[in-house]
Design a protein around this motif. Structure first.
Motif, PDB file in Angstrom:
ATOM      1  N   GLU A   1     -36.010   3.933 -32.978  1.00  0.00           N
ATOM      2  CA  GLU A   1     -37.068   2.926 -32.264  1.00  0.00           C
ATOM      3  C   GLU A   1     -35.908   4.420 -31.403  1.00  0.00           C
ATOM      4  N   ALA A   2     -34.500   3.887 -31.562  1.00  0.00           N
ATOM      5  CA  ALA A   2     -33.950   4.925 -30.498  1.00  0.00           C
ATOM      6  C   ALA A   2     -34.036   6.519 -30.010  1.00  0.00           C
ATOM      7  N   GLU A   3     -34.387   7.210 -31.487  1.00  0.00           N
ATOM      8  CA  GLU A   3     -35.255   8.542 -31.565  1.00  0.00           C
ATOM      9  C   GLU A   3     -35.940   8.417 -31.122  1.00  0.00           C
ATOM     10  N   ILE A   4     -37.322   7.417 -31.203  1.00  0.00           N
ATOM     11  CA  ILE A   4     -38.126   7.936 -30.491  1.00  0.00           C
ATOM     12  C   ILE A   4     -38.483   7.285 -29.012  1.00  0.00           C
ATOM     13  N   LEU A   5     -37.323   6.541 -28.147  1.00  0.00           N
ATOM     14  CA  LEU A   5     -37.501   6.992 -26.893  1.00  0.00           C
ATOM     15  C   LEU A   5     -37.052   7.803 -26.474  1.00  0.00           C
ATOM     16  N   GLU A   6     -35.998   8.272 -26.795  1.00  0.00           N
ATOM     17  CA  GLU A   6     -35.966   9.802 -26.819  1.00  0.00           C
ATOM     18  C   GLU A   6     -36.143  11.022 -26.864  1.00  0.00           C
ATOM     19  N   VAL A   7     -37.281  10.859 -27.756  1.00  0.00           N
ATOM     20  CA  VAL A   7     -37.595  12.272 -28.146  1.00  0.00           C
ATOM     21  C   VAL A   7     -39.157  12.294 -26.978  1.00  0.00           C
ATOM     22  N   TYR A   8     -39.832  11.146 -27.801  1.00  0.00           N
ATOM     23  CA  TYR A   8     -41.237  10.662 -27.053  1.00  0.00           C
ATOM     24  C   TYR A   8     -41.011  10.493 -25.150  1.00  0.00           C
ATOM     25  N   GLY A   9     -40.066   9.531 -24.673  1.00  0.00           N
ATOM     26  CA  GLY A   9     -40.038   9.234 -23.936  1.00  0.00           C
ATOM     27  C   GLY A   9     -41.104   7.203 -23.951  1.00  0.00           C
ATOM     28  N   CYS A  10     -41.267   7.053 -25.196  1.00  0.00           N
ATOM     29  CA  CYS A  10     -42.250   6.169 -25.153  1.00  0.00           C
ATOM     30  C   CYS A  10     -41.754   5.015 -26.033  1.00  0.00           C
ATOM     31  N   VAL A  11     -42.404   3.721 -25.969  1.00  0.00           N
ATOM     32  CA  VAL A  11     -42.092   2.841 -27.427  1.00  0.00           C
ATOM     33  C   VAL A  11     -42.497   2.777 -28.397  1.00  0.00           C
ATOM     34  N   PRO A  12     -42.226   2.619 -29.516  1.00  0.00           N
ATOM     35  CA  PRO A  12     -43.430   3.124 -30.754  1.00  0.00           C
ATOM     36  C   PRO A  12     -44.124   1.885 -30.426  1.00  0.00           C
ATOM     37  N   GLY A  13     -45.965   2.330 -30.980  1.00  0.00           N
ATOM     38  CA  GLY A  13     -46.976   2.167 -31.517  1.00  0.00           C
ATOM     39  C   GLY A  13     -48.118   2.315 -30.074  1.00  0.00           C
ATOM     40  N   TYR A  14     -47.298   3.155 -29.232  1.00  0.00           N
ATOM     41  CA  TYR A  14     -48.042   3.955 -28.526  1.00  0.00           C
ATOM     42  C   TYR A  14     -48.276   5.339 -28.105  1.00  0.00           C
ATOM     43  N   LEU A  15     -47.797   6.176 -29.303  1.00  0.00           N
ATOM     44  CA  LEU A  15     -47.261   7.441 -29.730  1.00  0.00           C
ATOM     45  C   LEU A  15     -48.728   8.125 -29.823  1.00  0.00           C
ATOM     46  N   GLY A  16     -48.856   9.484 -29.645  1.00  0.00           N
ATOM     47  CA  GLY A  16     -50.299  10.447 -29.290  1.00  0.00           C
ATOM     48  C   GLY A  16     -49.796  11.772 -29.720  1.00  0.00           C
ATOM     49  N   PRO A  17     -50.705  12.534 -30.564  1.00  0.00           N
ATOM     50  CA  PRO A  17     -50.896  14.161 -29.771  1.00  0.00           C
ATOM     51  C   PRO A  17     -50.452  14.372 -28.864  1.00  0.00           C
ATOM     52  N   ILE A  18     -51.297  14.155 -28.105  1.00  0.00           N
ATOM     53  CA  ILE A  18     -51.569  14.713 -26.497  1.00  0.00           C
ATOM     54  C   ILE A  18     -50.038  14.896 -25.498  1.00  0.00           C
ATOM     55  N   GLY A  19     -50.119  15.603 -25.622  1.00  0.00           N
ATOM     56  CA  GLY A  19     -48.912  15.996 -24.393  1.00  0.00           C
ATOM     57  C   GLY A  19     -47.782  15.759 -25.314  1.00  0.00           C
ATOM     58  N   THR A  20     -47.645  15.863 -26.748  1.00  0.00           N
ATOM     59  CA  THR A  20     -45.976  16.568 -27.953  1.00  0.00           C
ATOM     60  C   THR A  20     -46.198  17.389 -28.045  1.00  0.00           C
ATOM     61  N   LYS A  21     -45.026  17.872 -27.788  1.00  0.00           N
ATOM     62  CA  LYS A  21     -44.355  19.542 -27.398  1.00  0.00           C
ATOM     63  C   LYS A  21     -43.126  19.483 -27.995  1.00  0.00           C
ATOM     64  N   ALA A  22     -42.790  20.555 -29.184  1.00  0.00           N
ATOM     65  CA  ALA A  22     -42.131  21.345 -29.091  1.00  0.00           C
ATOM     66  C   ALA A  22     -40.692  20.707 -28.754  1.00  0.00           C
ATOM     67  N   PRO A  23     -40.141  20.125 -29.011  1.00  0.00           N
ATOM     68  CA  PRO A  23     -39.358  20.684 -31.048  1.00  0.00           C
ATOM     69  C   PRO A  23     -39.712  19.551 -31.976  1.00  0.00           C
TER      70      PRO A  23
ATOM     71  N   TYR B   1     -38.277  15.809 -35.148  1.00  0.00           N
ATOM     72  CA  TYR B   1     -38.398  15.518 -35.703  1.00  0.00           C
ATOM     73  C   TYR B   1     -40.159  16.095 -35.337  1.00  0.00           C
ATOM     74  N   PHE B   2     -40.264  15.010 -36.623  1.00  0.00           N
ATOM     75  CA  PHE B   2     -42.530  15.156 -37.135  1.00  0.00           C
ATOM     76  C   PHE B   2     -42.960  14.502 -36.863  1.00  0.00           C
ATOM     77  N   MET B   3     -44.184  14.276 -35.867  1.00  0.00           N
ATOM     78  CA  MET B   3     -45.550  13.492 -35.739  1.00  0.00           C
ATOM     79  C   MET B   3     -46.607  13.528 -37.053  1.00  0.00           C
ATOM     80  N   LEU B   4     -46.989  12.468 -37.621  1.00  0.00           N
ATOM     81  CA  LEU B   4     -47.562  12.468 -39.133  1.00  0.00           C
ATOM     82  C   LEU B   4     -49.011  11.554 -37.963  1.00  0.00           C
ATOM     83  N   LEU B   5     -49.656  12.361 -38.045  1.00  0.00           N
ATOM     84  CA  LEU B   5     -51.016  11.949 -37.679  1.00  0.00           C
ATOM     85  C   LEU B   5     -52.518  11.346 -38.811  1.00  0.00           C
ATOM     86  N   LEU B   6     -52.557   9.659 -38.952  1.00  0.00           N
ATOM     87  CA  LEU B   6     -53.608   9.876 -40.148  1.00  0.00           C
ATOM     88  C   LEU B   6     -54.630   8.596 -39.410  1.00  0.00           C
ATOM     89  N   ARG B   7     -55.524   8.564 -39.983  1.00  0.00           N
ATOM     90  CA  ARG B   7     -57.132   7.943 -39.700  1.00  0.00           C
ATOM     91  C   ARG B   7     -56.582   6.528 -39.958  1.00  0.00           C
TER      92      ARG B   7
END
Lengths: 578, 578
Positions: free
Chosen positions: B327-349, B297-303
């Motif tokens: 959406e299912a992968e996002i819920l599983e990996v980030y524990g959050c619905v799409p639209g509110y993801l962010g890098p703080i607290g995001t860690k491996a994998p 899984y990769f989280m890309l950050l763009l302005r």
């Protein structure tokens, strides 16, 4: 062009699948390269020749007021269904489906597309006549592609289509195209003959084929040396060999001829001239009415030494859709095995059709409708009824009287490279391509079509012009008109200078010249250019230059001619014009 | 050419399916005629333009020592299977079976065939470099053909292929072709730009696209007005907008942002500049080992105000074969619905990949990995780990610094009409096309390929050059350079005489002239030629002739110029050279 900037690739041996000389020489000269069965890449040397053929065709077509356009290769099936050719054409028509499953044809010709263009563009007789042409890739999925460019699957063709308001207009357009073809083939510098052709299944009102004369040609063409009569074998009319029938002189005699089912065997057995025998061909025509098949039987009679002409047979009333009778049919109808049939005693329902020559024979030999027996001394009227029909059924032979009454016929071999054809209204009626005539009434367009096999010209030109060294191009078709062969350009400043000067002068004089600067030895260099067939060659060497000379040699010359350096360009121009 | 011997067919209205101006104008001017979806007949007026495009290309290619040949349209599947393109290419590759059931492709390009030709012809490094080209019909079964000749299925392309012994040779051949393309497009008389392009899936080491500039162009092209930097949007490098990261000034604050799943909504809600926000894009990469699928899984950050550049994403290590996370992968990996993801607290994998600009931002806004919440005052290092990877992930925008450091970037629209490409050894290795190097060892040929969309040029030229009356051709591409419009040739002997004289003089001067002898009224005649776009027009009328003048008007001129009869040819030549 400098050879070092061109691509020259010659072979000592032709590949084993090259069966005829033009195919062998084009492969050896590096003009074409096989990609698949009947599919060739035109290599740089070959493409130059194709471009010269195309340029001559284009110039003469434009002079004849034909207008160039370009129709697509991939054509929707719907148009081909309108004329019925989608179903009528066999597997030669390459069919392809697009991503949506729609059917298309890869064009073998473009009658349908041009008729579609014209029916949407032409409203009034005022817009006529019109003649459109294109020079375009064609594809025909031949059952047995062979002979290189002579019978390829992918090939280049010029096809033109004329549109007129009436038959007189069509005939005028046809004449213009015929004359343009004569101009084109004359400019090619090839020996050719235009011959009347049969119109074939396509219908129409007139047709000529243009043949390049070559002893290796597939087709027999018939002409009169003392008149302008010329036709292909299918169309050449055979007059009766005797104007009137001689009186009967022999008694009818039934003779035992065991194992002699062929006229040749009968003639040998009876020690008679083959020309005294008559052979019998039994045909069946099936017609279907309300689902019921009825059969009609025909007995064709030909002089023993003559060949049946099936195209002529198809034109006899009632014989358009004939086939050879089966052995079972022959046994049932004639009560006799094949090989011994004859007209004596044969009656309805069999229709007896005599060739014109047979109808005027007397005292002839024919089958007795009895296995192992023939009649001699057979005579019309006395021994059997007059034939029901008399028709021209045979191929002409050399020495026959010309149908125009102006001499006798000769036969030579040709390669068909062009065809002009009065189509009439076959396509315009099925595709509803009409115009408004002077009275404001819709009338179908009168069409003609006119083809030249562009790539086939190369093969035909070679079949006509070669020797044991290679190809001999007419100047107008040669990939290069002139080759300069310097002897040691890298060693001799004099050679280099004279070569460069002649190269520049020849170009300035508009000569299509190649300078062989590859640095090959003379033997290899000469062999290459003789194989490739460049018609004019100049050798530049120190020995000649010392005497102020260059060496000119035409491709058909057996020896070189010393020409003063100052005269060389005009000398070459004189040779090129010859 | 006399118009009465040519075919001119203009329409007042374009057909309803012509969506863009070049398609509309070509249809109205009678240059093309639709045969099927994406398949056009090139009518006489259109074909003349195509022939001019081809002639310019051919001359410049020959000057650049490229050698013309002609490869077949119908190509055996076996060659396409050797390179794997038979399977890799989708339904754009038109496939066809012959009567024996053998598979063929109708060529979209000819890399396979030319490589096959060359591998059998080239033995030694001494035969290199070589560059072969052909100008040939192509077919691509586009999913949605449209825009007339701009995105047809059957079209004409010039494709060239260079062969070199090493990379330095390839680069030299590439440079020669690049320069030839500049010469070609300059001779076309079109505003164009060569831009660096991404090499794409095909691999290779360098690539440029040639675009005709037109506001209606499909592609965004990027250039620097104060340097020669130019690239297409896929390839244009985006530098970080700040050279260094400012120090953190704000405290991290979790803020309620209900229903604000997009940066625009967050910025509006918080009354902040969009450039202060950071958006998150979640990607998944699947890898298969021994039949087992593993996911990364990769989280890309763009302005927030920047656009993702997918080509650049594909070049980030590990992201060659990415897809957007479900959406299912996002819920599983980030524990959050799409639209509110962010890098703080995001860690491996999860691997965090920040765009260069985001990596140098401070006090930014990002999702809180908690539905309905964002953080403000977020800072790298303090609030979260530094990004795992920093990469160029975004499209440049106008005003960005040029990557060459010599100014700022501008963006304009273009139509891609040419492409030059360093292929390297991709084809030669898969097809085993080798040569013997100086040490007698086999080495794979270094290949380049070079395309120009011949028929597309027509559409692009028109998109760049038209007005409300019709097309405005550059002189070099015009179907005719000059049109003569006589006013009442049939009524006035003086007009007839002056017209015929000028017609003869213009031809003698090598001007491609058409004499409109159709007898139309002036309005209809002028409208036709303005629609068709002939760049130079002379009107011959009694009024002007009385004063010894003819009326010249350039297609872009708003008024006519009276020119003395004696000067007219040199006057026109001056205008043509301008």
């Amino acid at each position: 062009m400098r050879a070092s900037r061109f691509f020259i690739s010659t072979l000592k041996e032709a590949p084993s699948d090259a069966e005829i000389v033009s195919h062998q020489l084009m492969m050896r000269a590096g003009m074409i390269k096989r990609l698949g069965s009947g599919i060739y890449t035109y290599m740089p040397m070959g493409l130059r020749i194709i471009r010269k053929v195309e340029a001559i065709i284009r110039e003469e077509m434009n002079k004849a007021a034909a207008i160039e356009l370009l129709m697509p290769l991939v054509q929707p099936a719907e148009l081909w269904q309108e004329t019925g050719r989608w179903d009528k054409m066999g597997p030669e028509l390459m069919r392809v489906k697009d991503r949506h499953g729609r059917d298309f044809a890869i064009q073998p010709t473009s009658e349908e597309v041009i008729t579609d263009v014209v029916r949407s563009e032409i409203k009034s007789y005022r817009q006529l006549p019109l003649n459109f042409y294109h020079i375009q890739t064609k594809f025909r999925d031949e059952r047995r592609p062979r002979f290189g460019l002579m019978r390829g699957r992918e090939f280049t063709m010029k096809d033109a289509y004329s549109f007129d308001r009436d038959l007189a207009g069509l005939q005028a357009s046809y004449k213009v195209m015929f004359d343009a073809y004569v101009a084109i083939f004359t400019r090619f510098g090839l020996k050719f003959r235009a011959v009347a052709a049969d119109n074939g299944a396509i219908g129409g009102t007139g047709s000529h084929e243009f043949h390049v004369i070559a002893s290796t040609g597939e087709d027999a063409i018939v002409y009169c040396e003392t008149s302008d009569y010329a036709a292909n074998m299918e169309a050449a009319e055979a007059l009766p060999l005797a104007a009137t029938r001689p009186a009967a002189a022999q008694a009818l005699t039934k003779t035992s001829t065991p194992d002699a089912t062929k006229c040749e065997a009968v003639a040998e057995l009876l020690k008679l001239d083959l020309a005294r025998t008559v052979k019998t061909i039994a045909l069946t025509v099936e017609t279907e009415t309300d689902g019921k098949v009825a059969k009609q039987y025909f007995m064709l009679l030909l002089r023993g030494d003559h060949e049946l002409n099936e195209v002529k047979v198809g034109k006899v009333p009632g014989l358009a859709a004939h086939r050879f009778s089966t052995e079972a049919e022959i046994l049932e109808v004639y009560g006799c095995v094949p090989g011994y049939l004859g007209p004596i005693g044969t009656k309805a329902p069999v229709t007896v059709v005599a060739d014109r020559t047979v109808a005027n024979m007397a005292d002839f030999v024919c089958g007795a409708n009895d296995a192992g027996f023939h009649y001699t001394g057979a005579n019309w009227g006395r021994d059997m009824a007059e034939p029901t029909l008399v028709a021209d059924l045979r191929n002409v032979v050399a020495g026959d009287a010309s149908p125009d009454g102006k001499g006798v016929l000769a036969i030579e071999r040709g390669i068909e490279v062009g065809h002009v054809f009065q189509l009439g209204t076959a396509y315009s009626e099925s595709m509803k391509a009409t115009f408004l005539d002077e009275n404001g009434k819709p009338a179908p367009l009168q069409m003609g079509c006119y083809g030249i096999g562009v790539t086939r010209i190369l093969g035909a030109a070679i079949e006509q012009n070669f020797d044991d060294k290679g190809i001999i191009w007419p100047t107008s078709l040669a990939p290069f008109e002139l080759v300069l062969c310097p002897m040691g350009m890298d060693r001799s400043e004099a050679v280099k200078e004279a070569t460069e000067k002649l190269y520049a002068d020849a170009q300035a004089a508009g000569i299509d010249v190649i300078l062989d600067d590859r640095g090959l030895r003379p033997g290899g260099m000469f062999a290459d250019w003789e194989l490739i067939g460049v018609p004019h060659r100049v050798v530049i060497g120190d020995r000649g230059l010392k005497e102020g000379n260059l060496e000119y040699q035409g491709r058909r010359d057996t020896e070189a001619t010393a020409v003063p350096v100052a005269d060389i360009v005009s000398f070459i121009q004189g040779k090129m014009a010859a």
